[in-house]
Write an enzyme that holds these catalytic residues in place. Structure first.
Site, PDB file in Angstrom:
ATOM      1  N   ILE A  34      47.090  40.061  32.881  1.00 44.47           N
ATOM      2  CA  ILE A  34      46.145  40.881  33.655  1.00 44.47           C
ATOM      3  C   ILE A  34      45.376  40.072  34.688  1.00 44.47           C
ATOM      4  O   ILE A  34      44.591  40.637  35.432  1.00 44.47           O
ATOM      5  CB  ILE A  34      45.152  41.606  32.716  1.00 44.47           C
ATOM      6  CG1 ILE A  34      44.421  40.614  31.801  1.00 44.47           C
ATOM      7  CG2 ILE A  34      45.863  42.667  31.902  1.00 44.47           C
ATOM      8  CD1 ILE A  34      43.368  41.265  30.938  1.00 44.47           C
ATOM      9  N   GLY A  40      44.861  28.979  35.539  1.00 41.00           N
ATOM     10  CA  GLY A  40      45.699  29.502  34.475  1.00 41.00           C
ATOM     11  C   GLY A  40      45.843  31.007  34.556  1.00 41.00           C
ATOM     12  O   GLY A  40      45.753  31.599  35.625  1.00 41.00           O
ATOM     13  N   ASP A 158      30.093  27.566  39.020  1.00 40.88           N
ATOM     14  CA  ASP A 158      31.108  28.258  39.817  1.00 40.88           C
ATOM     15  C   ASP A 158      30.846  29.760  39.811  1.00 40.88           C
ATOM     16  O   ASP A 158      31.748  30.560  39.624  1.00 40.88           O
ATOM     17  CB  ASP A 158      32.506  27.953  39.271  1.00 40.88           C
ATOM     18  CG  ASP A 158      33.613  28.364  40.250  1.00 40.88           C
ATOM     19  OD1 ASP A 158      33.329  28.473  41.466  1.00 40.88           O
ATOM     20  OD2 ASP A 158      34.752  28.589  39.802  1.00 40.88           O
TER      21      ASP A 158
END
Length: 744
Positions: A34, A40, A158
């Site tokens: 998904i 990754g 982040d």
């Protein structure tokens, strides 16, 4: 459905994903890809052990990770960062259930969320900016989550739209805490030149992340939040220059275009907050996320919100989820609560009633506006607990207002009032009481005895009297203020109910438990009717009802009340929120008193774990939970474990609080109890004697706690066959008790 994290690109979701059935660690069955990003992939999966659907993020190290030495370092860093992420317990942070390594791939197991990340939300809207109420709602929730994580010493590094998910019910969650630093270790950095650029996404990187010498702390996250809000407000990030290096230079050197240049209808205060967050130097930004949250709440109150409608202030008779819930703080024990009567009325005009010198000379242009802004800044500082700075600022503003407007001008008195509020926060309660008394008397003369500001000062004075243990005087003050409130604003006004709540609390401290309980029930019913059953003030009063039932030894009824409060707080705030844990503590007390110590023991074991995880091993509430755990171990006959627990808690309390602090002495007494039950009476006598001497020194020879300790000593002496010495102590206790109760 959405995973706990969305990459910048969605997986194709075709036949390959549908047929995938990898089983990780014999437990997590991967079903559908998904999300896919630089670090990754994210898979929808099934936890076959628990039968729940989860999201599994698989992190694939870069080529250098094939080196065995580097791999070991990477695995250890991964475990450390994953533990950090898993320890976070906040409704605004994605839950991490598990982590590990499988066939050379590091994985995180997270909750599977029903929603869209903000990047997708903007793309769905074809990059049109979001409505202002939505921006404020999202920003407020993100700021609340950052305030929590920053308090744990954790910086995201982040923060970006793809890492912020808005659920279908409107709740917002931040993903990937700890993953940015981990990504740097793995090799998936955003470095452009090989050196000099720290981990982060270029459109949302702070200036200090760009230079290798820049120190990155929690204020870097606030800059990134500013970038996100800028994009939500305008449809594009602040430096959307196409070339990556140009973007970084923009963050480092360029002034962002004000959002209202492209969207004039934006509130001025929202634009100001966004630009403040985007300040180049960390010292020029808001200094913490709680401050940002406070400014957003003020903005929401002025512009309306999706939760409360367009009018100022909360809607009456509604549950107000989740806005008010994010401010729910009550502490761990039933307590009188402070009303926050900040004067928000329009600024008073200068008249001869307050200042003749101001009429003669007049303040320089703009001085009153400047002082009002500084006054508001002081309130913001106090809101986030910066009491010293807030007190100094309010004192300076009061002096300037005195000079410009006069000693008895309402604005001058408002600054004195706020200074007194800060003194209470600093623990200087006696000084606060004197200042509140002055403000109350002066307001009564200038504004009238029933003016809301006069009553606010008198209410705070009563609160200070209660803190000082002067409960009879506090009772008299609360009663007079309550009568005036009922007369002027009615019995169901929130300020009236606040005063009545505190009066009920104070009655309990005077030993008038039945009256206190009756009044607390009345307040709870009224707050339920006026504010709603799940409003924080309603819950605070119901908490007090539970406390008063316990004080009357009506433990089963108290247990029912506490469990009702716990159910609401668990649903609204989450099971790990401090206020939910506070109710859990009281539930454990009730269970122990009802003889259900095995249940209490299990509860306190979980509570100790939760408190340690969220507040640390030396936090006062963690130690309270450990003390209660030890008590229930003793009730179940596990005296060796109970003794070890009491010794550990006493050692920490002595180190943190001091050797004569009441909590330290309570723990030491528990050591003596354990020694006695183990038949080690000589050791118990030594500890009982130490506790009794310390209590006599601090509390006096006739204090009930001192007398209890002397009785403990006497019983120990009897067990050791020293009956004559025991009788001397019993006689001393009897003589002190004949003197009657002592006023402390």
């Amino acid at each position: 459905m959405a995973a706990g994290h969305h990459g910048n690109h969605q997986g194709p979701g075709g036949a390959e994903e549908a047929e995938h059935s990898t089983l990780i660690q014999g437990r997590y069955r991967l079903h559908e890809l998904i999300g896919r990003g630089g670090m990754g992939e994210v898979w929808r999966a099934l936890d076959e052990s628990l039968g729940r659907r989860v999201a599994v993020k698989c992190l694939k190290p870069a080529g250098q990770a094939r080196d065995a030495g580097f791999t070991r370092i990477l695995q250890e860093r991964f475990r450390r960062e994953a533990r950090v992420a898993a320890a976070l317990q906040h409704r605004g942070v994605t839950v991490v259930h598990d982590f590990g390594e499988h066939d050379g791939v590091l994985y995180l197991v997270m909750e599977l969320l029903d929603g869209r990340n903000l990047l997708q939300v903007l793309d769905d809207a074809r990059r049109h900016p979001l409505p202002v109420p939505d921006i404020i709602d999202i920003a407020e929730q993100v700021a609340d989550a950052l305030a929590y994580t920053h308090a744990q010493g954790i910086v995201h590094r982040d923060l970006k739209p793809a890492n912020i998910i808005r659920l279908s019910d409107g709740a917002v969650k931040i993903c990937d805490f700890g993953i940015a630093r981990l990504g740097h270790d793995i090799g998936f950095t955003s470095r452009l030149t090989g050196t000099g650029v720290a981990m982060g996404t270029p459109h949302y990187m702070s200036p200090e992340q760009i230079g290798a010498s820049g120190e990155v702390d929690h204020r870097s996250d606030l800059y990134s939040l500013g970038c996100v809000l800028y994009e939500l407000a305008t449809g594009a990030p602040p430096f959307d220059l196409g070339d990556t290096w140009a973007i970084l230079v923009g963050h480092r050197d360029n002034v962002p275009e004000p959002p209202r240049a492209t969207r004039p209808e934006l509130p001025v205060d929202l634009e100001r907050l966004i630009l403040d967050l985007l300040a180049k130097a960390p010292d020029d930004r808001p200094q913490d996320a709680a401050d940002v949250g406070g400014r957003l709440k003020a903005l929401r109150a002025g512009t309306g919100s999706p939760h409360t409608g367009a009018g100022p202030g909360p809607a009456r008779g509604t549950a107000e989820l989740p806005g008010w819930a994010r401010q729910l703080t009550t502490g761990s024990a039933a307590a009188s609560t402070r009303s926050r009567h900040t004067v928000n009325a329009p600024r008073h005009e200068l008249t001869g009633a307050w200042s003749t010198r101001a009429l003669q000379a007049g303040p320089r242009p703009g001085v009153l506006t400047e002082l009002a802004d500084r006054h508001a800044e002081g309130i913001d500082l106090a809101r986030v607990g910066n009491w010293r700075q807030a007190y100094d600022l309010h004192t300076a503003v009061a002096a300037a207002r005195d000079h410009a407007q006069g000693t008895e001008h309402p604005d001058t008195l408002a600054s004195r009032y706020e200074a007194a509020y800060c003194l209470t926060g600093l623990g200087r309660t006696e000084e606060a009481l004197q200042l509140y008394a002055y403000v109350g008397e002066t307001r009564a003369r200038v504004l009238g005895p029933d003016h809301p500001d006069t009553l606010a000062a008198r209410h705070e004075a009563a609160y200070a009297l209660g803190l000082l243990g002067r409960h009879l005087e506090a009772h008299q003050e609360y009663a007079e203020v309550l009568a005036a409130r009922v007369r002027t604003t009615g019995p169901d006004h929130p300020d009236t109910l606040q005063c009545k709540h505190n009066l009920a609390f104070n009655l309990g401290r005077l030993g008038r438990t039945a009256e206190a309980h009756t009044m607390a029930v009345e307040v709870a019913e009224a707050r339920t009717r006026v504010l709603g059953a799940e409003h924080p003030q309603t819950l605070v009063t119901r908490f007090e009802v539970g406390h008063l039932l316990g004080a009357s030894r009506r433990w089963a009824e108290a247990l029912d009340v506490y469990r009702d409060v716990a159910a609401v707080r668990t649903r609204v705030l989450g099971p790990g929120h401090p206020d939910t844990l506070a109710v859990d503590y009281e539930i454990g007390i009730c269970l122990g008193r009802l003889g259900r110590s095995a249940e209490a023991l299990t509860l306190y074991e979980n509570l100790v774990e939760a408190r340690t995880r969220t507040a640390g091993s030396t936090d006062a509430e963690t130690l309270r939970a450990r003390h209660a755990l030890g008590v229930n171990l003793g009730r179940l006959g596990h005296w060796e474990r109970a003794l070890a627990e009491a010794r550990d808690v006493a050692a920490v309390r002595e180190r943190v609080l001091g050797h004569v602090h009441p909590d330290t002495l309570v723990s030491k007494r528990e050591i003596a109890v354990g020694l006695g039950w183990l038949g080690r009476w000589s050791g118990a006598l030594t500890v009982y004697h130490e506790v009794a001497d310390a209590r006599e020194q601090v509390l006096g020879p006739a204090h009930p706690d001192t007398l209890t300790s002397r009785n403990d000593e006497a019983q120990c002496l009897e067990q050791l066959g020293r009956s004559a010495e025991a009788q001397i102590l019993y006689d001393r206790v009897a003589a002190q008790q004949q003197n009657g109760p002592q006023r402390l």
